[in-house]
Design an enzyme around this catalytic site. Structure first.
Site, PDB file in Angstrom:
ATOM      1  N   SER A 195       0.852  -1.190   0.000  1.00  0.00           N
ATOM      2  CA  SER A 195       0.000   0.000   0.000  1.00  0.00           C
ATOM      3  C   SER A 195       0.884   1.234   0.000  1.00  0.00           C
ATOM      4  CB  SER A 195      -0.895   0.012   1.238  1.00  0.00           C
ATOM      5  OG  SER A 195      -1.545   1.263   1.343  1.00  0.00           O
TER       6      SER A 195
ATOM      7  N   HIS B 140      -1.629  -1.353  -4.005  1.00  0.00           N
ATOM      8  CA  HIS B 140      -2.863  -0.854  -3.386  1.00  0.00           C
ATOM      9  C   HIS B 140      -2.749   0.664  -3.235  1.00  0.00           C
ATOM     10  CE1 HIS B 140      -6.408  -1.295  -0.731  1.00  0.00           C
ATOM     11  NE2 HIS B 140      -5.837  -0.392   0.043  1.00  0.00           N
TER      12      HIS B 140
ATOM     13  N   ASP C  11      -4.668   4.048  -1.856  1.00  0.00           N
ATOM     14  CA  ASP C  11      -5.721   4.534  -0.961  1.00  0.00           C
ATOM     15  C   ASP C  11      -6.143   5.940  -1.338  1.00  0.00           C
ATOM     16  OD1 ASP C  11      -6.040   2.378   0.960  1.00  0.00           O
ATOM     17  OD2 ASP C  11      -3.972   2.803   1.527  1.00  0.00           O
TER      18      ASP C  11
ATOM     19  N   MET D 199      -8.527   8.999  -0.199  1.00  0.00           N
ATOM     20  CA  MET D 199      -9.265   9.518   0.972  1.00  0.00           C
ATOM     21  C   MET D 199      -9.667  10.956   0.708  1.00  0.00           C
ATOM     22  SD  MET D 199      -6.669   8.183   3.891  1.00  0.00           S
ATOM     23  CE  MET D 199      -6.228   6.459   4.062  1.00  0.00           C
TER      24      MET D 199
ATOM     25  N   HIS E  41      -8.546   1.762  -3.752  1.00  0.00           N
ATOM     26  CA  HIS E  41      -9.475   1.656  -2.612  1.00  0.00           C
ATOM     27  C   HIS E  41     -10.051   3.041  -2.350  1.00  0.00           C
ATOM     28  CE1 HIS E  41      -9.666   0.898   2.067  1.00  0.00           C
ATOM     29  NE2 HIS E  41     -10.863   1.063   1.530  1.00  0.00           N
TER      30      HIS E  41
ATOM     31  N   MET F 270     -12.005   5.547  -0.388  1.00  0.00           N
ATOM     32  CA  MET F 270     -12.588   5.874   0.921  1.00  0.00           C
ATOM     33  C   MET F 270     -13.159   7.280   0.794  1.00  0.00           C
ATOM     34  SD  MET F 270      -9.503   4.292   3.197  1.00  0.00           S
ATOM     35  CE  MET F 270      -8.415   4.313   1.797  1.00  0.00           C
TER      36      MET F 270
ATOM     37  N   MET G 102     -11.890  -4.465   6.031  1.00  0.00           N
ATOM     38  CA  MET G 102     -10.972  -3.580   6.742  1.00  0.00           C
ATOM     39  C   MET G 102     -10.662  -4.180   8.115  1.00  0.00           C
ATOM     40  SD  MET G 102     -10.270  -1.170   4.702  1.00  0.00           S
ATOM     41  CE  MET G 102      -9.182  -0.336   5.871  1.00  0.00           C
TER      42      MET G 102
ATOM     43  N   ASP H  42      -7.113  -5.439   4.844  1.00  0.00           N
ATOM     44  CA  ASP H  42      -6.374  -4.183   4.783  1.00  0.00           C
ATOM     45  C   ASP H  42      -6.335  -3.523   6.153  1.00  0.00           C
ATOM     46  OD1 ASP H  42      -5.272  -1.751   4.035  1.00  0.00           O
ATOM     47  OD2 ASP H  42      -7.011  -1.079   2.877  1.00  0.00           O
TER      48      ASP H  42
HETATM   49  C1  DX5 Z   1      -6.130   2.509   5.807  1.00  0.00           C
HETATM   50  C2  DX5 Z   1      -5.784   2.146   4.389  1.00  0.00           C
HETATM   51  C3  DX5 Z   1      -4.742   1.100   4.300  1.00  0.00           C
HETATM   52  C4  DX5 Z   1      -3.388   1.512   4.828  1.00  0.00           C
HETATM   53  C5  DX5 Z   1      -2.822   0.302   5.514  1.00  0.00           C
HETATM   54  O1  DX5 Z   1      -7.250   3.335   5.807  1.00  0.00           O
HETATM   55  O2  DX5 Z   1      -6.924   1.657   3.704  1.00  0.00           O
HETATM   56  O3  DX5 Z   1      -4.600   0.607   2.968  1.00  0.00           O
HETATM   57  O4  DX5 Z   1      -2.504   1.938   3.838  1.00  0.00           O
HETATM   58  O5  DX5 Z   1      -1.671   0.676   6.159  1.00  0.00           O
HETATM   59  P1  DX5 Z   1      -0.972  -0.263   7.253  1.00  0.00           P
HETATM   60  O6  DX5 Z   1      -0.571  -1.517   6.548  1.00  0.00           O
HETATM   61  O7  DX5 Z   1       0.178   0.568   7.722  1.00  0.00           O
HETATM   62  O8  DX5 Z   1      -1.994  -0.522   8.322  1.00  0.00           O
HETATM   63 ZN    ZN Z   2      -6.612   0.607   1.745  1.00  0.00          ZN
END
Ligand code: DX5
Ligand code: ZN
Length: 226
Positions: free
Chosen positions: A13, A38, A40, A42, A71, A73, A142, A176
């Site tokens: 990620s 991956h 993210d 946000m 992903h 969010m 999650m 994740d």
């Molecule tokens: C959290 C993200 C994850 C994050 C995981 O909201 O969706 O993908 O990058 O990071 P680690 O592996 O550090 O928990």
């Molecule tokens: Zn994620």
């Protein structure tokens, strides 16, 4: 019946990567054997953090051949899905909690040309997905409350994985949040196929070595599964 789960993959990620050296960070895990990255997204509304948007995905697309697992969010994901696919996303996952019409959103992702995943927060039961399991290409569970990397793994997620695996023998299950070399084997034994890891890969002295080590632990866990 033994579920048919032919492989397990660790997905680095990039949230935990050094964004000033993103191309190099991705190249390191690509060379080490990663198949997917991956990403993210946000928005500061659905989760209390802001990360990146389609222009960054577009740059990553030019920098790597790896499959891009995006992903989302964000609230109102339908509005942005075409832009992320246009930018190069190969698969997109959306939160059940952010979609008033999850069935329609999953179909939109597929119609636009990507694989569609449904994501559940730690507090959302897997039973809520029963009626879209035939439609979703994968499900992401999650194992932390989304928004930040580097959080502690929530152990009750393991039971959720088992429950979801019992509902579908061959659906790819992604997990994740808070994955480390200490808990990755448990996630695989419970039924996960795609293991997302941020801090455990990029917040180390070497992303390539960290990736190889975790991938090996995950494969070993799959091999000894009964
Ligand atoms: C959290 C993200 C994850 C994050 C995981 O909201 O969706 O993908 O990058 O990071 P680690 O592996 O550090 O928990
Ligand atoms: Zn994620």
């Amino acid at each position: 019946m033994v579920p048919s789960r032919p492989s397990v993959q660790v997905l680095p990620s990039i949230l935990a990567a050094d964004f000033a050296r993103l191309g190099e960070e991705i190249a390191a895990v690509e060379e080490a054997g990663a198949a997917m990255i991956h990403i993210d997204v946000m928005d500061g509304h659905f989760v209390p953090n802001i990360s990146l948007g389609p222009p960054v995905v577009k740059s990553i697309r030019r920098a790597t051949q790896l499959r891009l697992d995006v992903h989302l969010m964000i609230t109102d994901p339908d509005r942005y899905i075409p832009a992320f696919i246009e930018a190069g996303a190969d698969q997109i996952s959306v939160h059940q909690e952010a979609c008033a019409h999850l069935d329609r959103t999953l179909r939109l992702i597929q119609t636009e040309g990507a694989r569609a995943g449904a994501v559940l927060n730690p507090a959302t039961p897997v039973s809520t997905l029963q009626d879209v399991l035939g439609l979703a290409d994968f499900v992401l569970l999650m194992s932390v409350n989304p928004g930040f990397g580097g959080q502690e793994f929530l152990p009750h997620t393991i039971e959720k994985v088992r429950r979801l695996r019992a509902m579908s023998a061959d659906l790819p299950i992604e997990i994740d949040g808070g994955i480390t070399n200490r808990n990755v084997a448990d996630t695989v034994k419970a039924g996960c196929n795609w293991i997302v890891a941020g801090s455990s890969i990029f917040q180390t002295s070497g992303a390539a070595a960290a990736f190889r080590e975790m991938q090996q632990i995950a494969r070993d866990a799959l091999a000894i599964q009964v």
